[in-house]
Motif scaffolding. Structure first.
Motif, PDB file in Angstrom:
ATOM      1  N   SER A  12       0.832  -1.209   0.000  1.00 41.77           N
ATOM      2  CA  SER A  12       0.000   0.000   0.000  1.00 41.77           C
ATOM      3  C   SER A  12       0.862   1.252   0.000  1.00 41.77           C
ATOM      4  O   SER A  12       0.585   2.211  -0.727  1.00 41.77           O
ATOM      5  N   GLU A  13       1.893   1.242   0.818  1.00 35.01           N
ATOM      6  CA  GLU A  13       2.805   2.387   0.875  1.00 35.01           C
ATOM      7  C   GLU A  13       3.550   2.543  -0.450  1.00 35.01           C
ATOM      8  O   GLU A  13       3.718   3.655  -0.955  1.00 35.01           O
ATOM      9  N   LYS A  14       3.983   1.425  -1.015  1.00 32.77           N
ATOM     10  CA  LYS A  14       4.682   1.466  -2.300  1.00 32.77           C
ATOM     11  C   LYS A  14       3.766   2.038  -3.380  1.00 32.77           C
ATOM     12  O   LYS A  14       4.190   2.873  -4.181  1.00 32.77           O
ATOM     13  N   LEU A  15       2.506   1.621  -3.372  1.00 32.90           N
ATOM     14  CA  LEU A  15       1.542   2.101  -4.348  1.00 32.90           C
ATOM     15  C   LEU A  15       1.334   3.609  -4.203  1.00 32.90           C
ATOM     16  O   LEU A  15       1.297   4.338  -5.200  1.00 32.90           O
ATOM     17  N   LYS A  16       1.241   4.073  -2.975  1.00 32.05           N
ATOM     18  CA  LYS A  16       1.060   5.501  -2.727  1.00 32.05           C
ATOM     19  C   LYS A  16       2.249   6.295  -3.274  1.00 32.05           C
ATOM     20  O   LYS A  16       2.076   7.327  -3.925  1.00 32.05           O
ATOM     21  N   GLN A  17       3.452   5.805  -3.039  1.00 30.16           N
ATOM     22  CA  GLN A  17       4.657   6.481  -3.519  1.00 30.16           C
ATOM     23  C   GLN A  17       4.745   6.445  -5.049  1.00 30.16           C
ATOM     24  O   GLN A  17       5.158   7.417  -5.685  1.00 30.16           O
ATOM     25  N   MET A  18       4.340   5.329  -5.632  1.00 31.36           N
ATOM     26  CA  MET A  18       4.358   5.214  -7.089  1.00 31.36           C
ATOM     27  C   MET A  18       3.374   6.193  -7.721  1.00 31.36           C
ATOM     28  O   MET A  18       3.659   6.793  -8.754  1.00 31.36           O
ATOM     29  N   LYS A  19       2.208   6.353  -7.107  1.00 33.04           N
ATOM     30  CA  LYS A  19       1.215   7.304  -7.623  1.00 33.04           C
ATOM     31  C   LYS A  19       1.770   8.722  -7.594  1.00 33.04           C
ATOM     32  O   LYS A  19       1.554   9.493  -8.528  1.00 33.04           O
ATOM     33  N   LEU A  34       6.374   3.719 -15.514  1.00 36.45           N
ATOM     34  CA  LEU A  34       5.860   3.899 -14.151  1.00 36.45           C
ATOM     35  C   LEU A  34       4.382   3.541 -14.078  1.00 36.45           C
ATOM     36  O   LEU A  34       3.932   2.911 -13.118  1.00 36.45           O
ATOM     37  N   GLU A  35       3.632   3.945 -15.083  1.00 36.18           N
ATOM     38  CA  GLU A  35       2.199   3.620 -15.116  1.00 36.18           C
ATOM     39  C   GLU A  35       1.978   2.113 -15.206  1.00 36.18           C
ATOM     40  O   GLU A  35       1.071   1.576 -14.560  1.00 36.18           O
ATOM     41  N   GLN A  36       2.830   1.438 -15.980  1.00 35.35           N
ATOM     42  CA  GLN A  36       2.710  -0.021 -16.097  1.00 35.35           C
ATOM     43  C   GLN A  36       3.038  -0.700 -14.767  1.00 35.35           C
ATOM     44  O   GLN A  36       2.360  -1.643 -14.355  1.00 35.35           O
ATOM     45  N   GLN A  37       4.069  -0.207 -14.085  1.00 32.31           N
ATOM     46  CA  GLN A  37       4.411  -0.747 -12.771  1.00 32.31           C
ATOM     47  C   GLN A  37       3.292  -0.488 -11.773  1.00 32.31           C
ATOM     48  O   GLN A  37       2.991  -1.337 -10.929  1.00 32.31           O
ATOM     49  N   LEU A  38       2.666   0.659 -11.883  1.00 34.78           N
ATOM     50  CA  LEU A  38       1.560   1.018 -11.005  1.00 34.78           C
ATOM     51  C   LEU A  38       0.390   0.054 -11.192  1.00 34.78           C
ATOM     52  O   LEU A  38      -0.183  -0.434 -10.217  1.00 34.78           O
ATOM     53  N   LEU A  39       0.067  -0.251 -12.436  1.00 36.55           N
ATOM     54  CA  LEU A  39      -1.014  -1.205 -12.718  1.00 36.55           C
ATOM     55  C   LEU A  39      -0.690  -2.584 -12.148  1.00 36.55           C
ATOM     56  O   LEU A  39      -1.554  -3.252 -11.574  1.00 36.55           O
ATOM     57  N   ALA A  43      -2.684  -4.609  -9.091  1.00 38.74           N
ATOM     58  CA  ALA A  43      -3.183  -5.980  -9.223  1.00 38.74           C
ATOM     59  C   ALA A  43      -2.678  -6.857  -8.081  1.00 38.74           C
ATOM     60  O   ALA A  43      -3.436  -7.655  -7.509  1.00 38.74           O
ATOM     61  N   LYS A  44      -1.407  -6.716  -7.729  1.00 35.06           N
ATOM     62  CA  LYS A  44      -0.839  -7.495  -6.630  1.00 35.06           C
ATOM     63  C   LYS A  44      -1.508  -7.133  -5.306  1.00 35.06           C
ATOM     64  O   LYS A  44      -1.798  -8.006  -4.490  1.00 35.06           O
ATOM     65  N   LEU A  45      -1.773  -5.844  -5.118  1.00 32.13           N
ATOM     66  CA  LEU A  45      -2.415  -5.391  -3.894  1.00 32.13           C
ATOM     67  C   LEU A  45      -3.849  -5.918  -3.815  1.00 32.13           C
ATOM     68  O   LEU A  45      -4.299  -6.347  -2.751  1.00 32.13           O
ATOM     69  N   ALA A  46      -4.553  -5.914  -4.930  1.00 32.37           N
ATOM     70  CA  ALA A  46      -5.920  -6.433  -4.960  1.00 32.37           C
ATOM     71  C   ALA A  46      -5.931  -7.926  -4.625  1.00 32.37           C
ATOM     72  O   ALA A  46      -6.800  -8.394  -3.874  1.00 32.37           O
TER      73      ALA A  46
END
Length: 55
Positions: A12-19, A34-39, A43-46
């Motif tokens: 979750s923290e990684k996702l926030k930083q990536m955004k 970066l957008e591809q990594q974010l997607l 998916a992994k977080l979900a």
């Protein structure tokens, strides 16, 4: 369960930083990967969230 919760928190923290990184990046050559990594991270977080819901 605590291990999965810890993984969820880290992701979750990684996702926030990536955004944030995607939001401030203006170079298309950098922003697209970066957008591809974010997607991928979303998916992994979900998936992890689903696993936690089953517990």
């Amino acid at each position: 369960m605590l291990q999965k919760k810890a993984k969820f928190d880290i992701r979750s923290e990684k996702l926030k930083q990536m955004k944030k990184a995607v939001a401030i990046e203006d170079g298309r050559a950098v922003k697209f990967p970066l957008e591809q990594q974010l997607l991928d991270e979303e998916a992994k977080l979900a998936s992890l969230s689903d696993e936690l819901d089953k517990i």
